[in-house]
Enzyme design. Structure first.
Site, mmCIF file in Angstrom:
data_model
loop_
_atom_site.group_PDB
_atom_site.id
_atom_site.type_symbol
_atom_site.label_atom_id
_atom_site.label_comp_id
_atom_site.label_asym_id
_atom_site.label_seq_id
_atom_site.Cartn_x
_atom_site.Cartn_y
_atom_site.Cartn_z
ATOM 1 N N ASP A 56 0.876 -1.159 0.000
ATOM 2 C CA ASP A 56 0.000 0.000 0.000
ATOM 3 C C ASP A 56 0.915 1.210 0.000
ATOM 4 O OD1 ASP A 56 -1.648 2.144 0.521
ATOM 5 O OD2 ASP A 56 -2.713 1.205 2.186
ATOM 6 N N ASN A 104 3.699 2.782 -10.691
ATOM 7 C CA ASN A 104 2.510 2.790 -11.536
ATOM 8 C C ASN A 104 1.219 3.041 -10.753
ATOM 9 O OD1 ASN A 104 0.749 1.847 -13.948
ATOM 10 N ND2 ASN A 104 0.227 0.408 -12.321
ATOM 11 N N TYR A 134 -6.681 14.873 -10.150
ATOM 12 C CA TYR A 134 -5.846 13.931 -10.891
ATOM 13 C C TYR A 134 -4.792 14.635 -11.746
ATOM 14 C CZ TYR A 134 -4.401 10.270 -14.120
ATOM 15 O OH TYR A 134 -3.655 9.401 -14.872
ATOM 16 N N LYS A 161 -0.512 14.725 -11.370
ATOM 17 C CA LYS A 161 0.465 14.261 -12.350
ATOM 18 C C LYS A 161 1.458 15.373 -12.704
ATOM 19 C CE LYS A 161 -0.965 10.032 -12.695
ATOM 20 N NZ LYS A 161 -0.144 8.911 -12.166
ATOM 21 N N THR A 192 -8.774 1.313 -18.809
ATOM 22 C CA THR A 192 -8.598 0.709 -17.490
ATOM 23 C C THR A 192 -9.755 1.147 -16.608
ATOM 24 O OG1 THR A 192 -7.361 2.537 -16.477
ATOM 25 C CG2 THR A 192 -6.090 0.926 -17.752
#
Length: 246
Positions: free
Chosen positions: A67, A94, A169, A173, A204
């Site tokens: 985790d 990832n 999100y 990044k 995904t």
């Protein structure tokens, strides 16, 4: 010959979030190249299912309970990799999260906090824990799975496709890209190459499988950067078509 000695003759990778999607395909691709691959994931059932599937395909895979948001879990994962292999040749960060409405004027701050905790701080936590093992490798590589939506250049280019408005999100990044640069700067002059990669709009569960690329296609650039030669790039951002602007 013992299992440990066999592993020590192989290159060793750890892929976080590797029980499914792009992470699984990165692990599968490295396994197909003869690497010993640690499948890092939180969910025990899915992790072990992924390991069995990889082994059935001929890969030398092993499960790593992990985790990325938990210090104790990351410490234990580093210890497991050390006990099994004694070193690490590639770390592929990832694991990541997204999801839910992210308009900046209405977003729940906890959503932003969670994205940064997993997508950025988790990468720092895992990288620092595994760095001693990476330093034992003759050609260590760190690959951070980012996204072109984190590119400020693209976000401010009229007409560029950067997806929906996202204050959790996408900025996480952007933050990850900046972190990648700082690692590359600190580790300049060592043999550790650190790069970020965009897998493209891949189908995904992070995007409800709306992506136009397969997970196998999404894994391509990460595998390439994990296996780049010693004179390869560092502190850069790539996708399948070449370098992505920060």
């Amino acid at each position: 010959m013992s299992e440990t000695n066999i592993v020590n003759r192989r290159k060793v990778a750890l892929v976080t979030g590797a029980n499914k999607g792009i992470g699984y395909e990165i692990a599968a691709g490295l396994g197909a190249l003869g690497w010993s691959v640690g499948v890092g994931a939180r969910n025990e059932e899915r992790r072990e299912a992924a390991v069995e599937k990889l082994r059935a395909a001929g890969a030398d895979a092993f499960g790593v309970p992990l985790d990325v948001t938990d210090d104790a879990s990351v410490t234990a994962a580093a210890r497991l990799v050390e006990e099994r292999a004694g070193r690490l040749d590639a770390l592929v960060n990832n694991a990541g999260i997204t999801g839910g409405p992210q308009e900046p004027t209405t977003v729940d701050p906890d959503r932003v906090r969670a994205a940064v905790e997993t997508n950025v701080i988790g990468v720092i936590r895992v990288t620092n824990a595994l760095l001693p093992l990476l330093r034992r490798s003759p050609s260590p590589r760190i690959v951070n799975v980012s996204s072109s939506v984190g590119s400020l250049t693209l976000q401010t280019t009229p007409g560029a496709e950067t997806g929906p408005i996202s204050v959790a999100y996408a900025p996480s990044k952007t933050f990850l890209n900046a972190v990648t640069v700082q690692y590359a700067k600190e580790l300049a002059g060592t043999n550790i190459l650190v790069n970020a990669v965009c897998p493209g709009f891949t189908a995904t569960d992070l995007n409800g499988f709306r992506g136009v690329r397969t997970p196998q296609q999404g894994a391509t650039s990460a595998i390439r950067l994990a296996t780049v030669p010693d004179d390869g790039p560092t502190g850069r951002f790539f996708d399948d078509e070449g370098e992505v602007p920060w």
